[in-house]
Design a protein around this motif. Sequence first.
Motif, mmCIF file in Angstrom:
data_model
loop_
_atom_site.group_PDB
_atom_site.id
_atom_site.type_symbol
_atom_site.label_atom_id
_atom_site.label_comp_id
_atom_site.label_asym_id
_atom_site.label_seq_id
_atom_site.Cartn_x
_atom_site.Cartn_y
_atom_site.Cartn_z
ATOM 1 N N UNK A 1 -7.829 -9.238 8.674
ATOM 2 C CA UNK A 1 -8.544 -8.283 7.833
ATOM 3 C C UNK A 1 -8.667 -8.890 6.440
ATOM 4 N N UNK A 2 -9.311 -8.161 5.564
ATOM 5 C CA UNK A 2 -9.624 -8.685 4.240
ATOM 6 C C UNK A 2 -8.421 -9.296 3.546
ATOM 7 N N UNK B 1 -13.183 -10.443 1.377
ATOM 8 C CA UNK B 1 -13.117 -9.289 2.264
ATOM 9 C C UNK B 1 -13.333 -9.695 3.713
ATOM 10 N N UNK C 1 0.796 -1.197 0.000
ATOM 11 C CA UNK C 1 0.000 0.000 0.000
ATOM 12 C C UNK C 1 0.832 1.250 0.000
ATOM 13 N N UNK C 2 2.118 1.066 0.173
ATOM 14 C CA UNK C 2 3.007 2.211 0.081
ATOM 15 C C UNK C 2 3.317 2.504 -1.371
ATOM 16 N N UNK D 1 -5.993 -17.634 11.572
ATOM 17 C CA UNK D 1 -6.922 -16.928 12.451
ATOM 18 C C UNK D 1 -7.605 -15.827 11.674
ATOM 19 N N UNK E 1 -6.880 -9.823 0.184
ATOM 20 C CA UNK E 1 -7.128 -9.160 -1.089
ATOM 21 C C UNK E 1 -6.727 -9.968 -2.298
ATOM 22 N N UNK F 1 -5.231 -7.070 4.182
ATOM 23 C CA UNK F 1 -5.285 -5.637 4.438
ATOM 24 C C UNK F 1 -4.486 -5.261 5.662
ATOM 25 N N UNK F 2 -4.137 -6.229 6.493
ATOM 26 C CA UNK F 2 -3.316 -5.961 7.662
ATOM 27 C C UNK F 2 -1.856 -5.880 7.281
ATOM 28 N N UNK F 3 -1.610 -5.716 5.976
ATOM 29 C CA UNK F 3 -0.252 -5.573 5.439
ATOM 30 C C UNK F 3 0.611 -6.774 5.787
#
Lengths: 341, 652
Positions: free
Chosen positions: A312-313, A245, A9-10, A309, A315, A329-331
């Motif tokens: 987040x999504x 998601x 995301x960077x 576990x 992707x 999404x939690x990178x």
Amino acid sequence: MNIFFSNSKDNRISIWSIGSNLSTGMEDGFEGDPQLLCEHKHDGDVLDLQFLDQDRIVTASSTGAVTIFRHHQNSQTISVSQLWARAHRYPCDNAPCTGVVCSSPEIVTVGEDGRIVVFRADQEGVVRVIENADSSTIHAVTYLRTTEILTVNSIGQLKLWDFRQQSNSPSQILSLSGDRVPLHCVDRHPNQQHIVATGGQDGMLCVWDVRQGNTPFSLMEAHTAEMWEVHFHPTNPDHLFTCSEDGSLLHWETSSHSDMPSFLQGGRNSSMVSRSAMAPAGGKQPLISAWLSGDSSKGRLETTHMLPSQTLSVNSLDVLGPCLVCGTDGEAIFVNRQVPV
Amino acid sequence: MEEVDVEPTITNIPAISDGKHMGFAWGPGDILVYETRYKASGASGSGCSFIHEIRKDEDIYSPILRKLFNESHHIFVGLQTIREDLPSKSKKPQFVSISKNYRSVIRACMEELQQVAVSTKNTELATQCGNQVSILLAIELIWNLCEVLFIDAAPAGSLLLHLLDWVRLHKADVDEKAREVLQSESPAEHRDYWDVVVSYVLQGRLEEVRQMLVKQANLQPAARSMYKQMDTLLSKMPFYNPGGTQTLTEFDVKWRHWHEDVDRCLQDNSFASNRHLELICKILLGDEDTLLDHKELLGTWYHFLVTRLLFCHPTVKLTELHYYAQSCMTMFLDSRSVPEPLDNILLAAFEFDIHQVIKECSIALNNWWFVAHLTDLLDHCKLLQSHNLHFGSNLREFLLLEYASGLFTHHSLWQLAVDYFDHCPEFGRVYLELQIERVPLETERKALKVLRVCEQRQMSEQVRSICKIMAMRALRNNRLGSALSWSIRAKDAAFATLISERFLQDYCAKGTFSDLDLIDNLGPAMLLSDRLTFLGKYREFHKLYGEKRFREAAKLLLSLMTAKIAPQSFWMTLLTDALPLLEQKEVIFTADQTYELMFCLEELTSSLNITASSTDRPMQEEDVEVTKVELLRLALARNLAQAIVKEGTVEI
């Protein structure tokens, strides 16, 4: 040494390597960190990426650009090999490019502007554009045959495009009757070109037979939120992977029993057995793949959660051999080197 | 208003020239500042066209610290799901392990930052990373102490052992020096040898001391007995074993005996000939002056505190700590007058003033991460009294809200912030509702994620507003299909009407429909708005006409007008569409249908006549309209005649 690409995301493209040592002591397939080899800045979010060949990948950007990056193995660097800056655009704005698929040297991209653009690697200009292919956003594209592609859009339609024809309209439109649920991803069965799987906003997995009818063959409730990607396993197509998601990654495994004599059943190879058993018996009966057994209770369909576990999504995912990679999404990137296929 | 605790820091904005007045506007995580033309006296000056964005928290944009935010979010969510009804005895180990998780995340980040600081060639980056490393070190130090004192809250005996661990963990240079000494050719003659030995003693690592002393003893065979004596003393020092059968009182007795032994050795001058060993002996007795002589080896006042407790009062209780802490700090720091913020924070921790710790940390750090997570953990351990603030809700929620609001300004970390808001019972939802609408939506995928967050929490207002934004954007770019799918998602009838109007306008202008793939496949979404239904049915009419199913087409056309699905403005077009059907050789419209058509035409012309008397309309348009109406009337009359005849005919 397996290599995979990731987009962060960077707005960077990174290449990682996962060692090929499968030591016997590993119980949990997630051991061992991937090593970062090199990275490169990327303009805009990477919405899709695909390998063009051994050294090059193509990325689809949220700025509407399509870029080819080359990975130099010797120096472990990445450089931009080719860039089409406004492949997808609105008259006064940028339109994100949402999907890219390649069959070297041809590259097909689709975007939020509803256009389908065909490029050729190493050629400057655009080879072909289908303007106004869709009045809504095209979310994903895949090759059906060498000259045919399949796109899915946000009003729940699958459109087949034949490049041999000059017209700008699809040769076939398939859709679910009822609610127009946007479709987000599509993938074709590696061996049987008429079987296609799609996933949509409601998390349902649909398997279609593009030769027959214009409604899906089977619908399965897979996830509780948008399904972002669906992939058949390239060498073992009885296995399918979906990510969503809602933070889960499902591994679907099918093996069908059918009403055949019991002495031909049994064992994990039943899908192989069924195919050869059915052909001589019927003669006219077509080869029925395990995926098109229609009623999923007739065929055996197992699903397993692949992630340890709730996250987040999820992707994006990709699978090759026994190795599965996915990004959340939690990178975080999860690598599973011992997928049971 | 409350008094401020510290003077606010002044930030100079280099681009704005001296003496100019500034205007400003607050943003969610930053402030926009611009130069104004105002001058206190004299004519107004020239303006400047720049706007400056000033941000307090740079940390969220650091690529390595992002790992901290992501990992701690994971731990935070796990912590919230610990069941409330478990007895506190079984919860304590869980809380301790969660605290350790947080700390290991901090350490991992520290290591990475350290690597970058060392390996990079960019000096600015190196200094920045170095600064961040020292901040993280301080944070971990404070957190560790809070864990020992508040969360673990060990009883006397174990408490000292934990404090010893704490000090040892944060004084890594001893091991480095020791390694250097041991790797040299003759360790016992290394110039740092005795420093290492004394440091080990100060940390209570007596095994290592003994090993080091053996080397020295080998070099001085004459003093062998003295070294043997010291060795015995060192080996006999009792350490409390929490898991053992020995009670605290038994340990205390044993310790006192040992202490007396050491004292006797000192009084006997057993070590008088060797100043180093005598020094060690004095340290073992906990002699303050000796300890203070070795300030550089101790480094910090809290090391001094723990060492002093180790050798004077190993059975210290939690409640007694603060006496020692205050005095130790005063003794250690008397050369410098002002203690640093870190010292104050640690002192507040020793004094069990949790609120003071949190307050001082909030002031000293520029990011709410640390205080938010620590407060949340302490709140779960039920250590914070419900301390209601003058504003907002309780302290925990306030800090979490501040932290999460800061995260929301980041283009991708906002997803973490959503979970934090979820766990703030009083104001979390309101904050989320306000913030979620302001996430910039560059791609549809991001919009879908935002929508999913809103729908899961039944925030229908926000869903509607976001869908409307996306639909307007699509409409502006002429993506009618996208716009329609967004308005369907929001169940926004008004917008769907707007889109249908656009389609119909396009049709009137061009004569054909655009985006047939959409209109042909509307499905049940057609019922969302009347106009949309009309659009779908009108298209159906065209399809029927194209397939030459004239009767059905005619019926449909009529029903569109009589059932009032069609807007009146469109009736003229519909009637004009009816013309070819009327002109067909075969009679398509029945007599009744023709009467109805005539009625519609009359209704239309009468309403038009009322408004037609404006002189704005040019003459040609009026002519066209009049001609159309006449043609229609003629066609209708002819059709009526034929229909009556046809229906009246009886086949014989």
